[in-house]
Motif scaffolding. Sequence first.
Motif, PDB file in Angstrom:
ATOM      1  N   MET A 122       0.967  -1.010   0.048  1.00  0.00           N
ATOM      2  CA  MET A 122      -0.110  -0.003   0.106  1.00  0.00           C
ATOM      3  C   MET A 122       0.957   1.103   0.091  1.00  0.00           C
ATOM      4  SD  MET A 122      -2.981   1.130   2.911  1.00  0.00           S
ATOM      5  CE  MET A 122      -3.012  -0.316   3.506  1.00  0.00           C
ATOM      6  N   LYS A 123       0.600   2.280  -0.795  1.00  0.00           N
ATOM      7  CA  LYS A 123       1.349   3.477  -1.055  1.00  0.00           C
ATOM      8  C   LYS A 123       0.647   4.566  -0.171  1.00  0.00           C
ATOM      9  CE  LYS A 123       3.874   2.908  -5.338  1.00  0.00           C
ATOM     10  NZ  LYS A 123       4.128   3.798  -6.329  1.00  0.00           N
ATOM     11  N   ILE A 124       1.095   4.869   1.019  1.00  0.00           N
ATOM     12  CA  ILE A 124       0.715   5.790   1.773  1.00  0.00           C
ATOM     13  C   ILE A 124       1.824   6.650   2.412  1.00  0.00           C
ATOM     14  CG2 ILE A 124      -1.438   4.867   2.623  1.00  0.00           C
ATOM     15  CD1 ILE A 124      -0.030   4.368   5.398  1.00  0.00           C
ATOM     16  N   THR A 125       1.816   7.905   2.687  1.00  0.00           N
ATOM     17  CA  THR A 125       2.937   8.748   3.445  1.00  0.00           C
ATOM     18  C   THR A 125       2.569   9.347   4.723  1.00  0.00           C
ATOM     19  OG1 THR A 125       3.434   9.625   1.055  1.00  0.00           O
ATOM     20  CG2 THR A 125       4.290  10.952   3.284  1.00  0.00           C
ATOM     21  N   LEU A 126       3.516   8.973   5.882  1.00  0.00           N
ATOM     22  CA  LEU A 126       3.174   9.523   7.137  1.00  0.00           C
ATOM     23  C   LEU A 126       4.044  10.593   7.495  1.00  0.00           C
ATOM     24  CD1 LEU A 126       3.092   5.711   9.100  1.00  0.00           C
ATOM     25  CD2 LEU A 126       0.972   7.385   8.127  1.00  0.00           C
ATOM     26  N   GLU A 127       3.776  11.459   8.107  1.00  0.00           N
ATOM     27  CA  GLU A 127       4.832  12.816   8.672  1.00  0.00           C
ATOM     28  C   GLU A 127       5.002  12.828  10.268  1.00  0.00           C
ATOM     29  OE1 GLU A 127       5.281  17.248   6.901  1.00  0.00           O
ATOM     30  OE2 GLU A 127       3.660  15.854   6.018  1.00  0.00           O
ATOM     31  N   THR A 128       5.966  13.146  10.459  1.00  0.00           N
ATOM     32  CA  THR A 128       6.151  13.476  11.830  1.00  0.00           C
ATOM     33  C   THR A 128       6.762  14.995  11.963  1.00  0.00           C
ATOM     34  OG1 THR A 128       8.579  12.780  11.891  1.00  0.00           O
ATOM     35  CG2 THR A 128       6.951  10.985  12.546  1.00  0.00           C
ATOM     36  N   ASN A 129       7.179  15.450  13.124  1.00  0.00           N
ATOM     37  CA  ASN A 129       7.838  16.878  13.073  1.00  0.00           C
ATOM     38  C   ASN A 129       9.133  17.021  11.999  1.00  0.00           C
ATOM     39  OD1 ASN A 129       6.025  17.789  14.958  1.00  0.00           O
ATOM     40  ND2 ASN A 129       7.094  17.404  16.787  1.00  0.00           N
ATOM     41  N   ARG A 130      10.059  15.991  12.341  1.00  0.00           N
ATOM     42  CA  ARG A 130      11.258  16.021  11.458  1.00  0.00           C
ATOM     43  C   ARG A 130      11.314  14.991  10.486  1.00  0.00           C
ATOM     44  NH1 ARG A 130      15.491  14.824  15.991  1.00  0.00           N
ATOM     45  NH2 ARG A 130      14.166  13.087  16.318  1.00  0.00           N
ATOM     46  N   LEU A 131      10.231  14.064  10.093  1.00  0.00           N
ATOM     47  CA  LEU A 131      10.435  13.032   9.145  1.00  0.00           C
ATOM     48  C   LEU A 131       9.363  12.774   8.449  1.00  0.00           C
ATOM     49  CD1 LEU A 131      11.790  10.266  11.550  1.00  0.00           C
ATOM     50  CD2 LEU A 131      13.026  11.650  10.433  1.00  0.00           C
ATOM     51  N   LEU A 132       9.468  12.464   6.973  1.00  0.00           N
ATOM     52  CA  LEU A 132       8.617  12.316   6.233  1.00  0.00           C
ATOM     53  C   LEU A 132       8.834  10.357   5.930  1.00  0.00           C
ATOM     54  CD1 LEU A 132       6.471  13.165   4.279  1.00  0.00           C
ATOM     55  CD2 LEU A 132       8.208  13.396   2.552  1.00  0.00           C
ATOM     56  N   LEU A 133       7.911   9.865   5.872  1.00  0.00           N
ATOM     57  CA  LEU A 133       7.734   8.267   5.797  1.00  0.00           C
ATOM     58  C   LEU A 133       7.019   8.205   4.546  1.00  0.00           C
ATOM     59  CD1 LEU A 133       8.445   8.802   8.816  1.00  0.00           C
ATOM     60  CD2 LEU A 133       7.431   6.500   9.276  1.00  0.00           C
ATOM     61  N   ARG A 134       7.581   7.655   3.489  1.00  0.00           N
ATOM     62  CA  ARG A 134       6.970   7.979   2.143  1.00  0.00           C
ATOM     63  C   ARG A 134       7.447   6.520   1.337  1.00  0.00           C
ATOM     64  NH1 ARG A 134      11.039   7.872  -1.308  1.00  0.00           N
ATOM     65  NH2 ARG A 134      12.760   9.263  -1.165  1.00  0.00           N
ATOM     66  N   PRO A 135       6.578   6.019   0.343  1.00  0.00           N
ATOM     67  CA  PRO A 135       7.081   5.083  -0.274  1.00  0.00           C
ATOM     68  C   PRO A 135       8.311   5.027  -0.974  1.00  0.00           C
ATOM     69  CG  PRO A 135       4.833   5.540  -0.839  1.00  0.00           C
ATOM     70  CD  PRO A 135       5.533   6.729  -0.108  1.00  0.00           C
ATOM     71  N   PHE A 136       9.230   3.757  -0.828  1.00  0.00           N
ATOM     72  CA  PHE A 136      10.443   3.963  -1.738  1.00  0.00           C
ATOM     73  C   PHE A 136      10.175   4.132  -3.043  1.00  0.00           C
ATOM     74  CE2 PHE A 136      12.115   1.741   2.001  1.00  0.00           C
ATOM     75  CZ  PHE A 136      13.377   2.366   2.178  1.00  0.00           C
ATOM     76  N   GLU A 137      11.205   4.609  -3.801  1.00  0.00           N
ATOM     77  CA  GLU A 137      11.066   4.939  -5.239  1.00  0.00           C
ATOM     78  C   GLU A 137      12.521   4.395  -5.845  1.00  0.00           C
ATOM     79  OE1 GLU A 137      11.205   9.182  -5.251  1.00  0.00           O
ATOM     80  OE2 GLU A 137       9.239   9.294  -4.531  1.00  0.00           O
ATOM     81  N   TYR A 138      12.416   3.998  -7.182  1.00  0.00           N
ATOM     82  CA  TYR A 138      13.464   3.530  -7.877  1.00  0.00           C
ATOM     83  C   TYR A 138      14.748   4.601  -7.566  1.00  0.00           C
ATOM     84  CZ  TYR A 138      10.754  -0.026  -9.908  1.00  0.00           C
ATOM     85  OH  TYR A 138       9.883  -1.063 -10.336  1.00  0.00           O
ATOM     86  N   SER A 139      14.425   5.778  -7.658  1.00  0.00           N
ATOM     87  CA  SER A 139      15.612   6.588  -7.673  1.00  0.00           C
ATOM     88  C   SER A 139      16.270   6.686  -6.298  1.00  0.00           C
ATOM     89  CB  SER A 139      15.164   8.232  -7.779  1.00  0.00           C
ATOM     90  OG  SER A 139      14.105   8.568  -6.966  1.00  0.00           O
ATOM     91  N   ASP A 140      15.717   6.084  -5.154  1.00  0.00           N
ATOM     92  CA  ASP A 140      16.522   5.945  -3.943  1.00  0.00           C
ATOM     93  C   ASP A 140      17.483   4.707  -3.907  1.00  0.00           C
ATOM     94  OD1 ASP A 140      14.534   7.769  -2.623  1.00  0.00           O
ATOM     95  OD2 ASP A 140      12.953   6.177  -2.280  1.00  0.00           O
ATOM     96  N   ALA A 141      17.704   4.093  -4.860  1.00  0.00           N
ATOM     97  CA  ALA A 141      18.827   2.920  -4.849  1.00  0.00           C
ATOM     98  C   ALA A 141      20.190   3.365  -4.336  1.00  0.00           C
ATOM     99  CB  ALA A 141      18.854   2.374  -6.244  1.00  0.00           C
TER     100      ALA A 141
END
Length: 172
Positions: free
Chosen positions: A1-20
């Motif tokens: 499932m592709k969702i994004t979570l956010e905190t004060n300092r962080l973004l939790l997002r789906p991985f992307e091919y460009s992250d390699a």
Amino acid sequence: MKITLETNRLLLRPFEYSDAYKMFNNWASDDEVTKYLTWNTHKDIDETKCILGLWIDQYEKPERLNFAIVLKEENELIGGIDVVGYLDGIPVIGYVLSRKYWNNGYMTEACKALVNYLFSLGYETIRIDAMVENIGSNNVIKKCGGEFIEVYEDFIECKNQTVKINKYYIKR
């Protein structure tokens, strides 16, 4: 499932091919980071790209939650956190963080965000395990409300060794 979570300092997002490349350079190629994980240090960028491709393909499954951890201030990919599986219907969380960012509370922040999200989905219990020797990870779990359940032994096939693991539950 592709969702994004956010905190004060962080973004939790789906991985992307460009992250390699960031994934490989920031943690997957670091023996110290992978020392207590259930997978081996990546030998080259192609291994990281292969794993990343598998993860991205799995986003089609509704139960698959796998997040890249991005430090918002620097827009830097610093780690990953995911539900590695479900045991008796209980989600099991796993995580990894670049050594450069250890001891700043980032993993505790990311873990709390994922735990809260899982609670919002109706889960009452979440499980996190850590090798007994992994003091940092055990501390993260405790800071997230983890209650120690037991120590058990498990054979880690890719490392060809039996290890002692602390099992924790976080309850709603």
